[in-house]
Write a protein that holds these residues in place. Structure first.
Motif, mmCIF file in Angstrom:
data_model
loop_
_atom_site.group_PDB
_atom_site.id
_atom_site.type_symbol
_atom_site.label_atom_id
_atom_site.label_comp_id
_atom_site.label_asym_id
_atom_site.label_seq_id
_atom_site.Cartn_x
_atom_site.Cartn_y
_atom_site.Cartn_z
ATOM 1 N N ASP A 82 -48.634 -7.932 14.610
ATOM 2 C CA ASP A 82 -47.849 -7.138 13.665
ATOM 3 C C ASP A 82 -48.562 -7.138 12.320
ATOM 4 O O ASP A 82 -49.079 -8.169 11.884
ATOM 5 N N GLU A 83 -48.559 -5.972 11.665
ATOM 6 C CA GLU A 83 -49.079 -5.891 10.304
ATOM 7 C C GLU A 83 -47.937 -6.198 9.343
ATOM 8 O O GLU A 83 -46.891 -5.553 9.394
ATOM 9 N N VAL A 84 -48.141 -7.183 8.485
ATOM 10 C CA VAL A 84 -47.091 -7.599 7.562
ATOM 11 C C VAL A 84 -47.668 -7.702 6.155
ATOM 12 O O VAL A 84 -48.800 -8.155 5.968
ATOM 13 N N ARG A 85 -46.885 -7.269 5.161
ATOM 14 C CA ARG A 85 -47.282 -7.428 3.766
ATOM 15 C C ARG A 85 -46.276 -8.330 3.065
ATOM 16 O O ARG A 85 -45.076 -8.119 3.176
ATOM 17 N N TYR A 86 -46.810 -9.340 2.390
ATOM 18 C CA TYR A 86 -45.971 -10.247 1.604
ATOM 19 C C TYR A 86 -46.292 -10.036 0.131
ATOM 20 O O TYR A 86 -47.426 -9.717 -0.229
ATOM 21 N N GLU A 87 -45.289 -10.220 -0.717
ATOM 22 C CA GLU A 87 -45.483 -10.079 -2.152
ATOM 23 C C GLU A 87 -44.829 -11.254 -2.865
ATOM 24 O O GLU A 87 -43.804 -11.768 -2.400
ATOM 25 N N VAL A 94 -48.264 -13.978 -12.494
ATOM 26 C CA VAL A 94 -49.272 -13.168 -11.806
ATOM 27 C C VAL A 94 -48.707 -12.624 -10.492
ATOM 28 O O VAL A 94 -48.097 -13.352 -9.719
ATOM 29 N N ALA A 95 -48.914 -11.334 -10.256
ATOM 30 C CA ALA A 95 -48.434 -10.683 -9.041
ATOM 31 C C ALA A 95 -49.464 -10.833 -7.925
ATOM 32 O O ALA A 95 -50.666 -10.699 -8.155
ATOM 33 N N ALA A 122 -43.457 -18.158 -6.365
ATOM 34 C CA ALA A 122 -42.319 -17.801 -5.525
ATOM 35 C C ALA A 122 -42.628 -16.552 -4.718
ATOM 36 O O ALA A 122 -43.184 -15.583 -5.240
ATOM 37 N N LEU A 123 -42.262 -16.590 -3.436
ATOM 38 C CA LEU A 123 -42.389 -15.412 -2.591
ATOM 39 C C LEU A 123 -41.238 -14.466 -2.927
ATOM 40 O O LEU A 123 -40.118 -14.908 -3.168
ATOM 41 N N ALA A 124 -41.515 -13.174 -2.981
ATOM 42 C CA ALA A 124 -40.493 -12.189 -3.350
ATOM 43 C C ALA A 124 -40.302 -11.186 -2.207
ATOM 44 O O ALA A 124 -40.974 -11.254 -1.180
ATOM 45 N N ALA A 128 -41.542 -5.903 -4.476
ATOM 46 C CA ALA A 128 -41.252 -6.544 -5.769
ATOM 47 C C ALA A 128 -42.411 -6.441 -6.753
ATOM 48 O O ALA A 128 -42.194 -6.356 -7.965
ATOM 49 N N VAL A 129 -43.661 -6.451 -6.244
ATOM 50 C CA VAL A 129 -44.812 -6.393 -7.154
ATOM 51 C C VAL A 129 -45.784 -5.260 -6.832
ATOM 52 O O VAL A 129 -46.645 -4.932 -7.650
#
Length: 248
Positions: A82-87, A94-95, A122-124, A128-129
């Motif tokens: 799976d392709e996943v993006r975390y922000e 800093v983002a 912190a993971l958002a 969020a960014v």
């Protein structure tokens, strides 16, 4: 981003050990397999696969490894990722954007969250960014293929948005929609690029002090060391003193 790019260069110089290279090849192979599975197994007909192959060649990945990764996509035992993006936010506000390919979303999310927590960040939520970044195409060529003026002229004529040239090479920036056409046009003129891919480019960068800078770089290093993480982007600048310390 500038600090992150410099950090990547330092780690690349230090990272010739077999273990680090093996991990890098595994990530490159995973991207090649996923790209080949999503489209045709021919780099000339599959833009994402071509980008993945270019990235592998840039790291001197053996041709046999590349071909094996492509063939793996059509095998009955091919893994599904799976392709996943975390922000999230690193120290100093800093983002950070993380792109991952994972066969276990819960595992990867837990590991990424733990890295942020340990770093004092912190993971958002997704989104969020990312609004602080532009999702653009980037095409890189060695400096020797053309002068700054010649590359700029050719890139603009091909439909690119901007060019950043330095001793390290030419970085052509283009929209997502124009990436393939611009890359093909410039390749016909200057030869195969070192890189042609999509990146998250920060709209602005944040200057951080050395204490925060070290924490951020440790976070970025931990994230990039994770097997599931493919790319990490962040919008920070660090001091020359810290860069010198890291590169010493």
């Amino acid at each position: 981003m500038a600090g992150h790019s410099q950090f990547k260069n330092i780690m690349h110089k230090k990272g010739k050990q077999d273990a680090i290279r093996s991990k890098l090849f595994s990530k490159l192979a995973r991207e090649i397999t996923v790209a080949a599975k999503m489209g045709l197994p021919d780099p000339n007909m599959n833009a994402r696969l071509r980008a993945a192959v270019l990235a592998a060649r840039a790291e001197n990945m053996p041709k046999d490894n590349i071909e094996r990764a492509i063939k793996k996509a059509s095998g009955a035992d091919a893994e599904t990722y799976d392709e996943v993006r975390y922000e999230g936010y690193a120290p100093g506000g800093v983002a950070v954007i993380i792109e991952a390919l994972t066969d276990n979303r819960n595992r990867t999310a837990g590991e990424v969250r733990s890295y942020f927590t340990k770093a004092g960040g912190a993971l958002a939520e997704t989104g969020a960014v990312s609004f602080m970044f532009d999702h653009v195409g980037v095409i890189e060529f060695p400096a020797k293929v053309a002068s700054e003026d010649a590359m700029l002229e050719a890139a603009i004529e091909a439909g690119a948005d901007d060019v950043h040239s330095s001793e390290e090479g030419h970085e052509v920036i283009t929209s997502l929609e124009n990436l393939r056409e611009v890359a093909q046009t410039l390749e016909a003129k200057f030869g195969e690029p070192r890189k042609a891919s999509l990146i998250w480019k920060p709209q602005n960068t944040i200057n951080v002090d050395d204490e925060a800078g070290e924490k951020i770089l440790r976070l970025v290093g931990a994230l990039e060391d994770n097997d599931d993480v493919q790319n990490v982007y962040a919008n920070f600048e660090i001091s020359d003193a810290l860069m010198a310390k890291l590169g010493g």
